[in-house]
Design an enzyme around this catalytic site. Structure first.
Site, PDB file in Angstrom:
ATOM      1  N   LYS A  15     -12.221  -3.541   0.530  1.00 28.51           N
ATOM      2  CA  LYS A  15     -11.962  -3.455   1.980  1.00 28.51           C
ATOM      3  C   LYS A  15     -11.237  -2.155   2.326  1.00 28.51           C
ATOM      4  O   LYS A  15     -11.583  -1.472   3.287  1.00 28.51           O
ATOM      5  CB  LYS A  15     -11.097  -4.643   2.458  1.00 28.51           C
ATOM      6  CG  LYS A  15     -11.696  -6.000   2.191  1.00 28.51           C
ATOM      7  CD  LYS A  15     -10.789  -7.127   2.672  1.00 28.51           C
ATOM      8  CE  LYS A  15      -9.431  -7.182   2.009  1.00 28.51           C
ATOM      9  NZ  LYS A  15      -9.446  -7.512   0.565  1.00 28.51           N
ATOM     10  N   ARG A  90      -6.604 -13.319   8.345  1.00 25.59           N
ATOM     11  CA  ARG A  90      -6.641 -13.953   7.024  1.00 25.59           C
ATOM     12  C   ARG A  90      -6.523 -15.461   7.128  1.00 25.59           C
ATOM     13  O   ARG A  90      -6.577 -16.141   6.116  1.00 25.59           O
ATOM     14  CB  ARG A  90      -5.445 -13.446   6.229  1.00 25.59           C
ATOM     15  CG  ARG A  90      -5.794 -12.499   5.121  1.00 25.59           C
ATOM     16  CD  ARG A  90      -4.479 -12.162   4.457  1.00 25.59           C
ATOM     17  NE  ARG A  90      -4.654 -11.647   3.146  1.00 25.59           N
ATOM     18  CZ  ARG A  90      -4.818 -10.359   2.874  1.00 25.59           C
ATOM     19  NH1 ARG A  90      -4.878  -9.474   3.830  1.00 25.59           N
ATOM     20  NH2 ARG A  90      -4.929  -9.972   1.631  1.00 25.59           N
ATOM     21  N   ARG A 129      -6.663  -0.518 -10.722  1.00 21.67           N
ATOM     22  CA  ARG A 129      -6.385   0.207  -9.474  1.00 21.67           C
ATOM     23  C   ARG A 129      -5.084   1.005  -9.599  1.00 21.67           C
ATOM     24  O   ARG A 129      -4.102   0.534 -10.147  1.00 21.67           O
ATOM     25  CB  ARG A 129      -6.250  -0.767  -8.307  1.00 21.67           C
ATOM     26  CG  ARG A 129      -5.753  -0.055  -7.032  1.00 21.67           C
ATOM     27  CD  ARG A 129      -5.880  -0.867  -5.793  1.00 21.67           C
ATOM     28  NE  ARG A 129      -5.458  -2.224  -5.951  1.00 21.67           N
ATOM     29  CZ  ARG A 129      -5.814  -3.208  -5.110  1.00 21.67           C
ATOM     30  NH1 ARG A 129      -6.591  -2.948  -4.078  1.00 21.67           N
ATOM     31  NH2 ARG A 129      -5.394  -4.434  -5.317  1.00 21.67           N
ATOM     32  N   ARG A 163       0.166  -1.114  -7.885  1.00 23.36           N
ATOM     33  CA  ARG A 163       0.747  -2.014  -6.881  1.00 23.36           C
ATOM     34  C   ARG A 163       1.478  -3.170  -7.546  1.00 23.36           C
ATOM     35  O   ARG A 163       0.997  -3.705  -8.537  1.00 23.36           O
ATOM     36  CB  ARG A 163      -0.368  -2.560  -5.986  1.00 23.36           C
ATOM     37  CG  ARG A 163      -0.450  -1.836  -4.657  1.00 23.36           C
ATOM     38  CD  ARG A 163      -1.664  -2.173  -3.882  1.00 23.36           C
ATOM     39  NE  ARG A 163      -1.835  -3.590  -3.601  1.00 23.36           N
ATOM     40  CZ  ARG A 163      -2.803  -4.095  -2.845  1.00 23.36           C
ATOM     41  NH1 ARG A 163      -3.678  -3.269  -2.288  1.00 23.36           N
ATOM     42  NH2 ARG A 163      -2.903  -5.379  -2.635  1.00 23.36           N
ATOM     43  N   ARG A 174      -3.440 -14.587  -5.773  1.00 23.19           N
ATOM     44  CA  ARG A 174      -4.044 -14.034  -4.545  1.00 23.19           C
ATOM     45  C   ARG A 174      -5.492 -14.503  -4.403  1.00 23.19           C
ATOM     46  O   ARG A 174      -5.945 -14.789  -3.290  1.00 23.19           O
ATOM     47  CB  ARG A 174      -3.975 -12.499  -4.579  1.00 23.19           C
ATOM     48  CG  ARG A 174      -2.565 -11.971  -4.322  1.00 23.19           C
ATOM     49  CD  ARG A 174      -2.387 -10.549  -4.832  1.00 23.19           C
ATOM     50  NE  ARG A 174      -3.304  -9.613  -4.230  1.00 23.19           N
ATOM     51  CZ  ARG A 174      -3.692  -8.469  -4.811  1.00 23.19           C
ATOM     52  NH1 ARG A 174      -3.251  -8.129  -6.002  1.00 23.19           N
ATOM     53  NH2 ARG A 174      -4.522  -7.674  -4.181  1.00 23.19           N
TER      54      ARG A 174
END
Ligand code: AP5
Ligand code: MG
Length: 217
Positions: A15, A90, A129, A163, A174
């Protein structure tokens, strides 16, 4: 063309990557609620102090706080020519609130685009990431490595960071929370005739091509 679009999809699906390109190539505002929260955490503002505990646990921040935040950002001048919402709504109350706030301004949401990819690919993407602490661009050690392997291409002094919520236990949490609280939004937008489904697998360019075809922009 003024377009207001929501990007939906699980953690790690792309996203942020696609939203950033879509907004910048079309001159639209990008409203990434996760990025706004991470910035608040870094600055230790009252919002950041409250949000950090929830984000580190992979939980959602409260609807009222998030709705207030998007209400403010979406009314700013950067969003006047259109906007891409990354990470909001969300929950169903957030989706309802978005329709109400746009309706109050005589605006509408043009499309909700869902990106999808298998869970093992999502986990792989999040584990690799890395993010630039300055511009927040997402890199990936496998699929989108920086030129020198460690620093942002655009900010050579900035060492890429991982992160805090990309640690394995939080990633699993998550993904669960997404299934429970956010996945129902696909049906929410489908039943209103506004859902466009785009495959999130493939190269970033291929996904982007499919995204702009789906939007007709
Ligand atoms: P948020 O920041 O929104 O996180 P998320 O939804 O979990 O999504 P991610 O940012 O992890 O993934 P992404 O889809 O953006 O993928 P990316 O492009 O980086 O939210 C974080 C937290 O904030 C939440 O858990 C919650 O606590 C809170 N929050 C935020 N909004 C909220 C709201 N509305 N209500 C309540 N709480 C809220 O890509 C992932 C990786 O894959 C990157 O390394 C990238 O380089 C790579 N990649 C991208 N595309 C491809 C491709 N096609 N092929 C290979 N690799 C790819
Ligand atoms: Mg993101």
């Amino acid at each position: 063309m003024t377009v207001r679009v929501v990007l939906l999809g699980p953690p790690g699906v792309g996203k942020g990557t696609q939203g950033r390109r879509l907004a910048s190539e079309h001159g639209w505002g990008l409203i990434s609620t996760g990025e706004v929260l991470r910035e608040a955490v870094a600055r230790r503002t009252p919002l950041g102090i409250e949000a950090q505990r929830l984000m580190d646990a992979g939980q959602l921040v409260g609807d009222d706080v998030m709705i207030g935040l998007v209400r403010e950002r979406s009314s700013q001048s950067e969003a006047a020519a259109g906007f891409v919402l990354d990470g909001f709504p969300r929950t169903v109350p957030q989706a309802d609130a978005l329709d109400v706030m746009l309706g109050e301004r005589g605006q509408t949401l043009d499309a909700a685009v869902s990106l999808a990819a298998p869970k093992d690919e999502l986990v792989r993407r999040m584990s690799a990431r890395r993010e630039c602490p300055v511009c927040k661009r997402a890199y990936n050690l496998f699929s989108a490595a920086p030129r020198d392997g460690r620093h942002c291409d655009d900010h050579p002094a900035a060492e890429l960071c991982q992160r805090a919520d990309d640690v394995p236990e939080t990633v699993m949490r998550r993904l669960e929370i997404y299934e429970r609280q956010t996945a129902p939004l696909l049906e929410y937008y489908r039943s209103r005739g506004r859902l466009h489904e785009v495959a999130g697998l493939g190269t970033m360019d291929a996904v982007y091509g499919a995204l702009i075809r789906a939007l007709g922009v």
